[in-house]
Scaffold this active site. Structure first.
Site, PDB file in Angstrom:
ATOM      1  N   GLY A  37      58.489  59.501  27.733  1.00  0.00           N
ATOM      2  CA  GLY A  37      59.229  60.711  28.119  1.00  0.00           C
ATOM      3  C   GLY A  37      59.786  60.624  29.521  1.00  0.00           C
ATOM      4  N   LEU A  39      61.349  57.492  32.427  1.00  0.00           N
ATOM      5  CA  LEU A  39      61.640  56.066  32.637  1.00  0.00           C
ATOM      6  C   LEU A  39      60.854  55.502  33.828  1.00  0.00           C
ATOM      7  CD1 LEU A  39      65.449  56.359  31.908  1.00  0.00           C
ATOM      8  CD2 LEU A  39      63.845  54.933  30.608  1.00  0.00           C
ATOM      9  N   GLY A  40      60.903  54.185  33.996  1.00  0.00           N
ATOM     10  CA  GLY A  40      60.242  53.568  35.149  1.00  0.00           C
ATOM     11  C   GLY A  40      58.907  52.908  34.824  1.00  0.00           C
ATOM     12  N   GLY A 181      35.360  45.741  39.963  1.00  0.00           N
ATOM     13  CA  GLY A 181      36.466  44.783  40.090  1.00  0.00           C
ATOM     14  C   GLY A 181      37.106  44.856  41.457  1.00  0.00           C
ATOM     15  N   GLY A 186      41.407  47.833  42.401  1.00  0.00           N
ATOM     16  CA  GLY A 186      40.137  48.272  42.983  1.00  0.00           C
ATOM     17  C   GLY A 186      40.233  48.436  44.487  1.00  0.00           C
ATOM     18  N   GLU A 188      43.074  48.696  46.414  1.00  0.00           N
ATOM     19  CA  GLU A 188      44.042  49.724  46.844  1.00  0.00           C
ATOM     20  C   GLU A 188      43.469  51.126  46.611  1.00  0.00           C
ATOM     21  OE1 GLU A 188      48.312  47.348  46.392  1.00  0.00           O
ATOM     22  OE2 GLU A 188      47.936  49.039  45.076  1.00  0.00           O
ATOM     23  N   ALA A 321      55.670  44.076  39.201  1.00  0.00           N
ATOM     24  CA  ALA A 321      56.936  44.740  38.882  1.00  0.00           C
ATOM     25  C   ALA A 321      58.142  43.862  39.202  1.00  0.00           C
ATOM     26  CB  ALA A 321      57.018  46.049  39.650  1.00  0.00           C
ATOM     27  N   HIS A 445      62.377  40.060  69.647  1.00  0.00           N
ATOM     28  CA  HIS A 445      61.176  40.375  70.408  1.00  0.00           C
ATOM     29  C   HIS A 445      61.223  41.836  70.850  1.00  0.00           C
ATOM     30  CE1 HIS A 445      57.849  39.935  73.193  1.00  0.00           C
ATOM     31  NE2 HIS A 445      58.569  40.591  74.082  1.00  0.00           N
TER      32      HIS A 445
HETATM   33  P1  FAD Z   1      55.659  48.639  32.180  1.00  0.00           P
HETATM   34  O1  FAD Z   1      55.981  49.099  33.537  1.00  0.00           O
HETATM   35  O2  FAD Z   1      54.267  48.823  31.693  1.00  0.00           O
HETATM   36  O3  FAD Z   1      56.678  49.397  31.210  1.00  0.00           O
HETATM   37  C1  FAD Z   1      56.593  49.308  29.838  1.00  0.00           C
HETATM   38  C2  FAD Z   1      57.103  50.609  29.259  1.00  0.00           C
HETATM   39  O4  FAD Z   1      57.241  50.449  27.858  1.00  0.00           O
HETATM   40  C3  FAD Z   1      56.144  51.781  29.454  1.00  0.00           C
HETATM   41  O5  FAD Z   1      56.800  52.849  30.098  1.00  0.00           O
HETATM   42  C4  FAD Z   1      55.724  52.172  28.051  1.00  0.00           C
HETATM   43  O6  FAD Z   1      55.610  53.580  27.883  1.00  0.00           O
HETATM   44  C5  FAD Z   1      56.892  51.651  27.226  1.00  0.00           C
HETATM   45  N1  FAD Z   1      56.538  51.325  25.845  1.00  0.00           N
HETATM   46  C6  FAD Z   1      55.449  50.637  25.422  1.00  0.00           C
HETATM   47  N2  FAD Z   1      55.485  50.496  24.070  1.00  0.00           N
HETATM   48  C7  FAD Z   1      56.627  51.122  23.663  1.00  0.00           C
HETATM   49  C8  FAD Z   1      57.225  51.316  22.395  1.00  0.00           C
HETATM   50  N3  FAD Z   1      56.673  50.829  21.279  1.00  0.00           N
HETATM   51  N4  FAD Z   1      58.380  52.000  22.337  1.00  0.00           N
HETATM   52  C9  FAD Z   1      58.975  52.491  23.461  1.00  0.00           C
HETATM   53  N5  FAD Z   1      58.444  52.326  24.693  1.00  0.00           N
HETATM   54  C10 FAD Z   1      57.292  51.651  24.775  1.00  0.00           C
HETATM   55  N6  FAD Z   1      53.174  45.759  40.682  1.00  0.00           N
HETATM   56  C11 FAD Z   1      53.820  45.433  41.815  1.00  0.00           C
HETATM   57  O7  FAD Z   1      54.648  44.521  41.814  1.00  0.00           O
HETATM   58  N7  FAD Z   1      53.582  46.105  42.994  1.00  0.00           N
HETATM   59  C12 FAD Z   1      52.680  47.109  43.060  1.00  0.00           C
HETATM   60  O8  FAD Z   1      52.494  47.694  44.126  1.00  0.00           O
HETATM   61  C13 FAD Z   1      51.981  47.470  41.885  1.00  0.00           C
HETATM   62  N8  FAD Z   1      51.078  48.469  41.909  1.00  0.00           N
HETATM   63  C14 FAD Z   1      50.451  48.829  40.757  1.00  0.00           C
HETATM   64  C15 FAD Z   1      49.508  49.844  40.821  1.00  0.00           C
HETATM   65  C16 FAD Z   1      48.839  50.237  39.675  1.00  0.00           C
HETATM   66  C17 FAD Z   1      47.823  51.351  39.756  1.00  0.00           C
HETATM   67  C18 FAD Z   1      49.139  49.592  38.433  1.00  0.00           C
HETATM   68  C19 FAD Z   1      48.450  50.036  37.162  1.00  0.00           C
HETATM   69  C20 FAD Z   1      50.056  48.569  38.375  1.00  0.00           C
HETATM   70  C21 FAD Z   1      50.719  48.174  39.533  1.00  0.00           C
HETATM   71  N9  FAD Z   1      51.637  47.127  39.535  1.00  0.00           N
HETATM   72  C22 FAD Z   1      52.270  46.773  40.686  1.00  0.00           C
HETATM   73  C23 FAD Z   1      51.965  46.391  38.298  1.00  0.00           C
HETATM   74  C24 FAD Z   1      53.298  46.911  37.707  1.00  0.00           C
HETATM   75  O9  FAD Z   1      53.190  48.288  37.471  1.00  0.00           O
HETATM   76  C25 FAD Z   1      53.617  46.173  36.422  1.00  0.00           C
HETATM   77  O10 FAD Z   1      53.576  44.784  36.641  1.00  0.00           O
HETATM   78  C26 FAD Z   1      55.005  46.550  35.929  1.00  0.00           C
HETATM   79  O11 FAD Z   1      55.104  47.930  35.707  1.00  0.00           O
HETATM   80  C27 FAD Z   1      55.343  45.785  34.643  1.00  0.00           C
HETATM   81  O12 FAD Z   1      56.611  46.153  34.215  1.00  0.00           O
HETATM   82  P2  FAD Z   1      57.001  46.096  32.666  1.00  0.00           P
HETATM   83  O13 FAD Z   1      58.389  46.620  32.593  1.00  0.00           O
HETATM   84  O14 FAD Z   1      56.691  44.777  32.109  1.00  0.00           O
HETATM   85  O15 FAD Z   1      55.999  47.112  31.940  1.00  0.00           O
HETATM   86  P1  NAD Z   2      42.878  42.111  38.966  1.00  0.00           P
HETATM   87  O1  NAD Z   2      43.011  41.000  38.013  1.00  0.00           O
HETATM   88  O2  NAD Z   2      43.715  42.144  40.175  1.00  0.00           O
HETATM   89  O3  NAD Z   2      41.364  42.225  39.458  1.00  0.00           O
HETATM   90  C1  NAD Z   2      40.316  42.370  38.568  1.00  0.00           C
HETATM   91  C2  NAD Z   2      39.025  42.031  39.287  1.00  0.00           C
HETATM   92  O4  NAD Z   2      37.942  42.416  38.463  1.00  0.00           O
HETATM   93  C3  NAD Z   2      38.849  40.551  39.576  1.00  0.00           C
HETATM   94  O5  NAD Z   2      38.422  40.386  40.919  1.00  0.00           O
HETATM   95  C4  NAD Z   2      37.786  40.110  38.578  1.00  0.00           C
HETATM   96  O6  NAD Z   2      36.995  39.026  39.044  1.00  0.00           O
HETATM   97  C5  NAD Z   2      36.960  41.374  38.466  1.00  0.00           C
HETATM   98  N1  NAD Z   2      36.191  41.520  37.238  1.00  0.00           N
HETATM   99  C6  NAD Z   2      36.572  41.179  35.977  1.00  0.00           C
HETATM  100  N2  NAD Z   2      35.594  41.489  35.105  1.00  0.00           N
HETATM  101  C7  NAD Z   2      34.591  42.069  35.830  1.00  0.00           C
HETATM  102  C8  NAD Z   2      33.323  42.609  35.507  1.00  0.00           C
HETATM  103  N3  NAD Z   2      32.903  42.645  34.247  1.00  0.00           N
HETATM  104  N4  NAD Z   2      32.555  43.108  36.504  1.00  0.00           N
HETATM  105  C9  NAD Z   2      32.998  43.073  37.793  1.00  0.00           C
HETATM  106  N5  NAD Z   2      34.187  42.569  38.155  1.00  0.00           N
HETATM  107  C10 NAD Z   2      34.978  42.081  37.189  1.00  0.00           C
HETATM  108  O7  NAD Z   2      43.078  43.426  38.058  1.00  0.00           O
HETATM  109  P2  NAD Z   2      43.356  44.948  38.472  1.00  0.00           P
HETATM  110  O8  NAD Z   2      42.899  45.214  39.857  1.00  0.00           O
HETATM  111  O9  NAD Z   2      42.795  45.746  37.344  1.00  0.00           O
HETATM  112  O10 NAD Z   2      44.916  45.026  38.419  1.00  0.00           O
HETATM  113  C11 NAD Z   2      45.634  44.658  37.236  1.00  0.00           C
HETATM  114  C12 NAD Z   2      46.959  44.066  37.592  1.00  0.00           C
HETATM  115  O11 NAD Z   2      47.848  45.069  38.053  1.00  0.00           O
HETATM  116  C13 NAD Z   2      46.870  43.064  38.747  1.00  0.00           C
HETATM  117  O12 NAD Z   2      46.546  41.785  38.283  1.00  0.00           O
HETATM  118  C14 NAD Z   2      48.236  43.109  39.312  1.00  0.00           C
HETATM  119  O13 NAD Z   2      49.009  42.176  38.605  1.00  0.00           O
HETATM  120  C15 NAD Z   2      48.716  44.523  39.021  1.00  0.00           C
HETATM  121  N6  NAD Z   2      48.677  45.325  40.264  1.00  0.00           N
HETATM  122  C16 NAD Z   2      49.417  44.912  41.333  1.00  0.00           C
HETATM  123  C17 NAD Z   2      49.394  45.640  42.513  1.00  0.00           C
HETATM  124  C18 NAD Z   2      50.218  45.175  43.660  1.00  0.00           C
HETATM  125  O14 NAD Z   2      51.109  44.347  43.448  1.00  0.00           O
HETATM  126  N7  NAD Z   2      49.993  45.671  44.870  1.00  0.00           N
HETATM  127  C19 NAD Z   2      48.600  46.774  42.619  1.00  0.00           C
HETATM  128  C20 NAD Z   2      47.851  47.147  41.526  1.00  0.00           C
HETATM  129  C21 NAD Z   2      47.900  46.424  40.346  1.00  0.00           C
END
Ligand code: FAD
Ligand code: NAD
Length: 466
Positions: A37, A39-40, A181, A186, A188, A321, A445
């Protein structure tokens, strides 16, 4: 007659919507299907953006509380969490609406609902009233992203046992929070709630945090977070989580079997994410998955079916992303007959804590494993005048360059604005630069970027300010 498109993208996250815009720019009649519902994707709705908003707001709160140490007296500083959450939500709404505008501007048809394959050229879209529309598509891109994983027998209720989604939306500051984790999410989200007043305990399975990161940086990172008050329990595994009236008890054991229970108000389970392929009907049309249930693609992002592609979190590679966006552009260009590609050696990773941590290219551990001979240049922010001037001088820059050719192979930073500084090294690496190229480039600088220049000088043992 159902609508016919030259290209259909399933998923409107950073991979999907960027891909749809690029396809439309290249002249293809394109539709983008999104089920949530808005985008993004994960990034704008429940990921990058809300987490960065809360990281910033909690950091401001923390800073204001400590201003008197710097000679600025403020009155009592109070937290209004519901207003803070509204501020975060505003950022999300503005940006998700902005993406909707961009799709319209580029003449991409936005279809709201859940997409699934009817055949290799037909996609069914069901809206929230379960009404079905079927569209025809010459090319289809799967960009359905990823979802959080939990631990065996532990279910998210998003109040007490939360994934990142619940952790972004708590209605009060937990007294005690256990984070399972020590990865991106974890650390952030642990930082956010710690700054807002929670006692945070990170339980990590391995003997270090942020697996895959350069070990020296990872060790420094943990040292700094410990100083900020976050508690770490390494080499501990969670055996069960039991909900009680006041929250939960997290039962853990260490590597020699010693048991330890943590009573807390909230448990954040952040042990990784898994590809989201549920409901797509992939098996019906015979799309192959890999051993981790990711959609299997070749280097052109093509699946085993000629007209179907996949990008972003649902395929292999880092779940980031910007990686999803770059793949979205590359696949659109391939579909349009061009030669899109992604250089996986120069995808930066940034943890948006304070200080920020950023890395690109190879770590020291990876170079050792591959027997590559390398030189190291390091420079501490303690010797950077801008960092000293504003009293934000924790961390360092580390550059790894080939021993013979001096080509930059990787860079790892912990310190102020590390997430911005890494872009310079990304450009340098894309151009095949040597550390000397960076060292000979004039940097303004006083800026934090001078620490990058000095680290590059230090590769050749000629840093000036250390
Ligand atoms: P997604 O962003 O997951 O988008 C997929 C979309 O597809 C979703 O909106 C979903 O609703 C939709 N969808 C799924 N199935 C269907 C279907 N059957 N029909 C229609 N729509 C569907 N990455 C960074 O680079 N920097 C960060 O700071 C960062 N921070 C993060 C913080 C958190 C808490 C989390 C959870 C992730 C973070 N990530 C970050 C990871 C980043 O969000 C993902 O890597 C990125 O969103 C992946 O993009 P994507 O387009 O592959 O998938
Ligand atoms: P992560 O892969 O970054 O970290 C998971 C951690 O959990 C690891 O250190 C792993 O050793 C630990 N772990 C796994 N199983 C465990 C267990 N049973 N008990 C204790 N520790 C355990 O995964 P995440 O933090 O869930 O994030 C998922 C993904 O989302 C990331 O890999 C990243 O790609 C993306 N993300 C990116 C950003 C960013 O770019 N700033 C921010 C948030 C999320």
């Amino acid at each position: 007659m159902s609508d016919k498109f030259q290209a259909v993208v399933i998923g409107g996250g950073p991979g999907g919507y960027v891909c749809a815009i690029r396809l439309a720019q290249l002249g293809l009649k394109t539709a983008c299907i999104e089920s949530r519902g808005s985008l993004g994707g994960t990034c704008l709705n429940i990921g990058c953006i809300p987490s960065k908003s809360l990281l910033n707001l909690s950091e401001e709160f923390h800073k204001v509380k400590n201003l008197s140490n710097k000679g600025i007296e403020v009155g009592e500083v109070k937290l209004n969490l519901s207003k803070m959450m509204k501020s975060k939500q505003k950022a999300v709404t503005v940006l998700t609406k902005g993406v909707e505008f961009l799709l319209k501007k580029n003449k991409v048809t936005y279809l709201k609902g859940t997409g699934s394959f009817k055949s290799k050229n037909e996609v069914s879209i069901k809206n929230d009233k379960n009404e079905e529309t079927i569209i025809q598509a010459e090319k289809i891109v799967i960009a359905t992203g990823s979802v959080p994983v939990s631990l065996p027998n532990i279910k998210f209720d998003e109040k007490i046992i939360v994934s990142s989604t619940g952790a972004l939306d708590l209605d009060k500051v937990p007294k005690k929070m256990v984070v399972v984790g020590g990865g991106y999410i974890g650390l952030e989200m642990g930082s956010v709630w710690s700054r807002l007043g929670a006692e945070v305990h990170v339980v990590e399975f391995l003997d270090h945090i942020t697996p895959g990161m350069d070990k020296e940086i990872s060790n420094e990172f943990m040292k700094i977070l410990k100083k900020q008050g976050i508690n770490f329990h390494l080499q501990h595994k969670v055996e069960k989580v039991e909900k009680i009236k006041s929250g939960a008890i997290v039962s853990t054991s260490d590597k020699v079997g010693n048991k330890k229970d943590f009573e807390c108000d909230v448990v954040l389970i952040s042990v990784g994410r898994k590809p989201n392929t549920s409901g797509l009907n992939l098996e019906k049309i015979g799309i192959e998955l890999d051993e981790k249930n990711r959609v299997k693609t070749n280097k052109d992002f093509k699946t085993n079916l000629e007209n179907i592609y996949a990008i972003g979190d649902v395929i292999s590679g880092p779940m980031l992303a910007h990686k999803a966006e770059d793949e979205g552009i590359a696949v659109a260009e391939n579909i349009a007959g061009q030669s899109g590609h992604v250089n996986y050696d120069t995808i930066p990773g940034v943890v948006y804590t304070t200080p920020e941590v950023a890395s690109i290219g190879k770590t020291e551990e990876q170079l050792k494993e591959k027997n590559v001979k390398y030189k190291i240049g390091k420079f501490s922010f303690m010797a950077n005048s801008r960092a000293k001037a504003i009293d934000d001088a924790e961390g360092f820059v580390k550059i790894l360059a080939d021993e013979k050719t001096d080509k930059v192979l990787g860079a790892h930073l912990i310190g102020p604005h590390a997430g911005e500084l890494i872009a310079e090294i990304g450009v340098a690496m894309e151009f095949g630069a040597s550390s000397e190229d960076i060292a000979r480039t004039c940097h303004a600088h006083p800026t934090f970027s001078e620490a990058v220049k000095e680290a590059a000088l230090s590769v050749d043992k000629r840093a000036i300010h250390s």
